[in-house]
Scaffold this motif. Structure first.
Motif, PDB file in Angstrom:
ATOM      1  N   HIS A  52       0.706  -1.234  -0.039  1.00  0.00           N
ATOM      2  CA  HIS A  52       0.112  -0.100  -0.024  1.00  0.00           C
ATOM      3  C   HIS A  52       0.877   1.311   0.079  1.00  0.00           C
ATOM      4  N   GLN A  53       1.922   1.265   0.667  1.00  0.00           N
ATOM      5  CA  GLN A  53       2.949   2.299   0.789  1.00  0.00           C
ATOM      6  C   GLN A  53       3.905   2.314  -0.382  1.00  0.00           C
ATOM      7  N   ASN A  54       4.022   1.174  -0.812  1.00  0.00           N
ATOM      8  CA  ASN A  54       4.974   1.010  -2.117  1.00  0.00           C
ATOM      9  C   ASN A  54       6.633   1.235  -1.731  1.00  0.00           C
ATOM     10  N   GLU A  55       6.703   0.616  -0.434  1.00  0.00           N
ATOM     11  CA  GLU A  55       8.075   0.843   0.095  1.00  0.00           C
ATOM     12  C   GLU A  55       8.495  -0.099   1.120  1.00  0.00           C
ATOM     13  N   ILE A  56       9.790  -0.331   1.351  1.00  0.00           N
ATOM     14  CA  ILE A  56      10.287  -1.045   2.170  1.00  0.00           C
ATOM     15  C   ILE A  56      10.285  -0.884   3.536  1.00  0.00           C
ATOM     16  N   THR A  57       9.314  -1.307   4.475  1.00  0.00           N
ATOM     17  CA  THR A  57       8.864  -0.539   5.760  1.00  0.00           C
ATOM     18  C   THR A  57       9.776  -0.963   6.783  1.00  0.00           C
ATOM     19  N   GLU A  58      10.873  -2.271   6.633  1.00  0.00           N
ATOM     20  CA  GLU A  58      11.356  -2.591   7.882  1.00  0.00           C
ATOM     21  C   GLU A  58      12.465  -3.501   7.417  1.00  0.00           C
ATOM     22  N   ILE A  59      13.864  -3.613   7.764  1.00  0.00           N
ATOM     23  CA  ILE A  59      14.644  -4.727   7.496  1.00  0.00           C
ATOM     24  C   ILE A  59      15.087  -5.313   9.089  1.00  0.00           C
ATOM     25  N   ARG A  60      14.616  -6.657   8.803  1.00  0.00           N
ATOM     26  CA  ARG A  60      15.230  -7.243  10.243  1.00  0.00           C
ATOM     27  C   ARG A  60      16.237  -8.310   9.889  1.00  0.00           C
ATOM     28  N   SER A  61      17.035  -8.101  10.736  1.00  0.00           N
ATOM     29  CA  SER A  61      18.504  -9.102  10.928  1.00  0.00           C
ATOM     30  C   SER A  61      18.270  -9.772  12.042  1.00  0.00           C
TER      31      SER A  61
END
Length: 82
Positions: A52-61
Motif C-alpha cells: 500500500h505504501q509501495n516501500e520497504i518498511t522494515e529490514i530485520r536481521s
C-alpha cells in the motif's frame, strides 16, 4: 560483516549490502505485506515491503533459526527423497 556491524548501518546501506552479497532464500506474503528472506554471511535478513505504501518498511536481521519458521512451508523436499 557481523550481525552487529550490519545493524549499525543505515537502512539503505543494509539493503545495498544484502542485495549485493546476500542469497535469496524465500518469499512470503500477507494481504498487504511481502517479505523476502536472505542469508548474508552467518545471519539472516528479512525485508518487509508494504504494497500500500509501495516501500520497504522494515529490514530485520537475526540469527535465531526460530524466526525462519514462516518460510519452512515453502521448502520442497521431494527431490531429496528416493
Amino acid at each position: 560483516m557481523t550481525l552487529y556491524a550490519f545493524k549499525l548501518l543505515v537502512q539503505d546501506a543494509q539493503a545495498d549490502l544484502t542485495w549485493q552479497d546476500g542469497v535469496l532464500l524465500g518469499f512470503r506474503q500477507t494481504s498487504d505485506q511481502h517479505m523476502m528472506l536472505y542469508r548474508l554471511e552467518d545471519f539472516y535478513v528479512e525485508f518487509v515491503y508494504d504494497s500500500h505504501q509501495n516501500e520497504i518498511t522494515e529490514i530485520r536481521s537475526f540469527i535465531n533459526d526460530t524466526l525462519l519458521e514462516p518460510y519452512l512451508a515453502q521448502i520442497d523436499l521431494t527431490g531429496l527423497l528416493y
